[in-house]
Design a protein around this motif. Structure first.
Motif, short mmCIF file in Angstrom:
data_model
loop_
_atom_site.label_atom_id
_atom_site.label_comp_id
_atom_site.label_asym_id
_atom_site.label_seq_id
_atom_site.Cartn_x
_atom_site.Cartn_y
_atom_site.Cartn_z
N ASP A 72 -0.55 1.51 7.18
CA ASP A 72 -0.91 0.67 8.32
C ASP A 72 -2.18 -0.13 8.04
OD1 ASP A 72 1.25 1.50 9.79
OD2 ASP A 72 0.15 3.04 10.90
N ASN A 73 -3.13 0.49 7.33
CA ASN A 73 -4.36 -0.22 6.98
C ASN A 73 -4.06 -1.44 6.12
OD1 ASN A 73 -7.47 -0.19 6.67
ND2 ASN A 73 -6.74 -0.22 4.56
N ALA A 74 -3.16 -1.26 5.15
CA ALA A 74 -2.77 -2.39 4.30
C ALA A 74 -2.06 -3.46 5.11
CB ALA A 74 -1.89 -1.89 3.15
N MET A 75 -1.16 -3.05 6.00
CA MET A 75 -0.41 -4.01 6.81
C MET A 75 -1.34 -4.81 7.73
SD MET A 75 2.85 -3.70 6.02
CE MET A 75 3.80 -4.26 7.43
N LEU A 76 -2.42 -4.17 8.19
CA LEU A 76 -3.34 -4.84 9.10
C LEU A 76 -4.32 -5.75 8.37
CD1 LEU A 76 -4.27 -1.91 11.53
CD2 LEU A 76 -3.18 -4.06 12.19
N HIS A 77 -4.80 -5.30 7.22
CA HIS A 77 -5.94 -5.98 6.61
C HIS A 77 -5.64 -6.73 5.31
CE1 HIS A 77 -8.52 -4.01 9.51
NE2 HIS A 77 -8.00 -2.85 9.19
N ALA A 78 -4.59 -6.33 4.58
CA ALA A 78 -4.34 -6.93 3.28
C ALA A 78 -3.63 -8.27 3.44
CB ALA A 78 -3.54 -5.98 2.40
N GLU A 79 -4.39 -9.30 3.73
CA GLU A 79 -3.81 -10.64 3.90
C GLU A 79 -3.15 -11.09 2.60
OE1 GLU A 79 -5.26 -15.06 5.43
OE2 GLU A 79 -6.61 -13.33 5.53
N GLY A 80 -1.98 -11.70 2.71
CA GLY A 80 -1.24 -12.12 1.53
C GLY A 80 -0.45 -11.00 0.91
N LEU A 81 -0.29 -9.89 1.63
CA LEU A 81 0.41 -8.72 1.11
C LEU A 81 1.87 -9.03 0.81
CD1 LEU A 81 0.22 -5.55 0.73
CD2 LEU A 81 1.07 -5.39 3.07
N SER A 82 2.33 -8.70 -0.41
CA SER A 82 3.74 -8.89 -0.75
C SER A 82 4.40 -7.59 -1.21
CB SER A 82 3.90 -9.95 -1.85
OG SER A 82 3.32 -9.51 -3.05
N TYR A 83 3.59 -6.61 -1.64
CA TYR A 83 4.18 -5.33 -2.00
C TYR A 83 3.20 -4.19 -1.73
CZ TYR A 83 1.55 -4.22 -6.28
OH TYR A 83 0.56 -3.88 -7.17
N LEU A 84 3.78 -3.01 -1.48
CA LEU A 84 3.04 -1.76 -1.33
C LEU A 84 3.63 -0.76 -2.31
CD1 LEU A 84 2.69 -1.26 2.53
CD2 LEU A 84 0.82 -1.11 0.90
N MET A 85 2.77 -0.01 -2.97
CA MET A 85 3.27 0.97 -3.92
C MET A 85 2.62 2.33 -3.67
SD MET A 85 3.36 0.99 -8.09
CE MET A 85 1.58 1.06 -8.31
N ILE A 86 3.46 3.36 -3.59
CA ILE A 86 2.96 4.74 -3.54
C ILE A 86 3.29 5.39 -4.86
CG2 ILE A 86 3.22 6.99 -2.47
CD1 ILE A 86 3.69 5.69 0.17
N CYS A 87 2.27 5.95 -5.50
CA CYS A 87 2.44 6.57 -6.81
C CYS A 87 2.00 8.04 -6.73
CB CYS A 87 1.61 5.82 -7.85
SG CYS A 87 1.78 6.47 -9.52
N ILE A 88 2.84 8.95 -7.17
CA ILE A 88 2.53 10.37 -7.20
C ILE A 88 2.43 10.83 -8.65
CG2 ILE A 88 3.25 12.67 -6.44
CD1 ILE A 88 2.70 10.74 -4.14
N LYS A 89 1.28 11.42 -9.01
CA LYS A 89 1.05 11.90 -10.38
C LYS A 89 0.62 13.37 -10.33
CE LYS A 89 -1.03 7.38 -11.46
NZ LYS A 89 -2.27 6.73 -11.94
N GLU A 90 0.83 14.06 -11.44
CA GLU A 90 0.39 15.45 -11.55
C GLU A 90 -0.70 15.56 -12.61
OE1 GLU A 90 3.54 18.68 -10.95
OE2 GLU A 90 4.70 17.02 -11.82
N ASP A 91 -1.80 16.21 -12.24
CA ASP A 91 -2.87 16.51 -13.19
C ASP A 91 -2.80 18.00 -13.47
OD1 ASP A 91 -5.23 17.05 -14.54
OD2 ASP A 91 -6.37 15.54 -13.44
#
Length: 278
Positions: free
Chosen positions: A179-198
């Motif tokens: 939601d923060n990205a949708m509200l504030h990231a002007e010019g937004l064209s993609y969102l990515m969620i990345c899950i990694k294991e350390d």
């Protein structure tokens, strides 16, 4: 004026005013008396006291706007109902409804933040596959009605990534970051969620990345503070309360993790946090 509309308007006015009065009463109750001998030189006890005062002042400010709007349109409906056309009445009621929703969202966020800031935050810990949880978030995101809807990219290992955490609260973290990205990231064209294991640190690293306009270094330093907004007018217009990132931070802290941001102006932003593996 028909009874259902009267009830609708009066209930909105009553509930909104009650919330506003409660906050004002809280402020009055918490104020300490000024020393009689030196009323204008009162010193604050410590930074926590100043922080509390700022928070209460911000709450009052955030509540005042929707309450005033609701009251103004309700007054107009009551006073001018007979001369207003049906279309105008619907517009007024839509304004009342919109600000009532905004008020409700703000109160819900305040309650959530208050619970998370207790010395002992209660978490409902479960063992679950984090990738499966994020895929469910992706499905719900694709059902949103915002247009245009940015492309959603999900990067997860092929095998399940198990963690012991509170799944409901982690969903809240991901949703607040989205939601923060949708509200504030002007010019937004993609969102990515990345899950990694350390595997060395026995942690799971979660990242939410966008390709918006980015966030300046100055704003990054204050980004997780309550009610802080990079663009105050724009986020209020679209319904932001200024509490989403604070809630996300408190949830991650309750999981003994940390949340941070990496961003440069015009180069997007990456929010990342760590939670323990199973």
């Amino acid at each position: 004026m028909s009874l259902p509309i009267w009830l609708f308007v009066l209930m909105l006015i009553g509930s909104s005013y009650a919330i506003y009065v409660s906050i004002k009463a809280f402020i009055t109750k918490k104020k300490e008396s000024w020393p009689k001998h030196f009323p204008q030189k009162r010193e604050l006890k410590d930074k926590d006291e100043q922080s509390r005062r700022d928070f209460v002042a911000n709450v009052s400010h955030e509540l005042r706007t929707p309450v005033s709007i609701i009251k103004g349109f309700a007054d107009s409906l009551i006073e001018d109902y007979e001369v207003l056309k049906d279309e105008k009445r619907k517009q007024f009621l839509a304004k009342i409804q919109k600000n009532a929703k905004r008020l409700n969202t703000l109160v819900e966020d305040l309650l959530a933040l208050a619970k998370l800031e207790k010395p002992q935050t209660t978490l409902s810990i479960e063992l679950f596959d984090l990738c499966k949880l994020v895929r469910n978030i992706e499905e719900e995101f694709l059902l949103r009605k915002e247009t245009p809807l940015p492309k959603f990219v999900l990067k997860c290992p092929n095998s399940p990534v198990f963690t012991r955490a509170d799944p409901v609260k982690l969903v809240s973290v991901f949703e607040n970051l989205i939601d923060n990205a949708m509200l504030h990231a002007e010019g937004l064209s993609y969102l990515m969620i990345c899950i990694k294991e350390d595997t060395k640190k026995k942690q799971i690293i979660c990242e939410v990345e966008d390709d918006g306009i980015g966030i300046s270094q100055e704003d990054q330093e204050m980004l997780f503070e309550r009610f802080y907004r990079v663009e105050k007018g724009r986020s209020r217009m679209r319904g932001g309360t200024g509490l989403g990132l604070s809630i996300a931070r408190e949830i991650i802290k309750a999981h003994n993790g940390e949340i941070s941001i990496q961003s440069k102006t015009d180069q997007g932003a990456v929010f990342s946090f760590q939670i323990p593996k199973s």
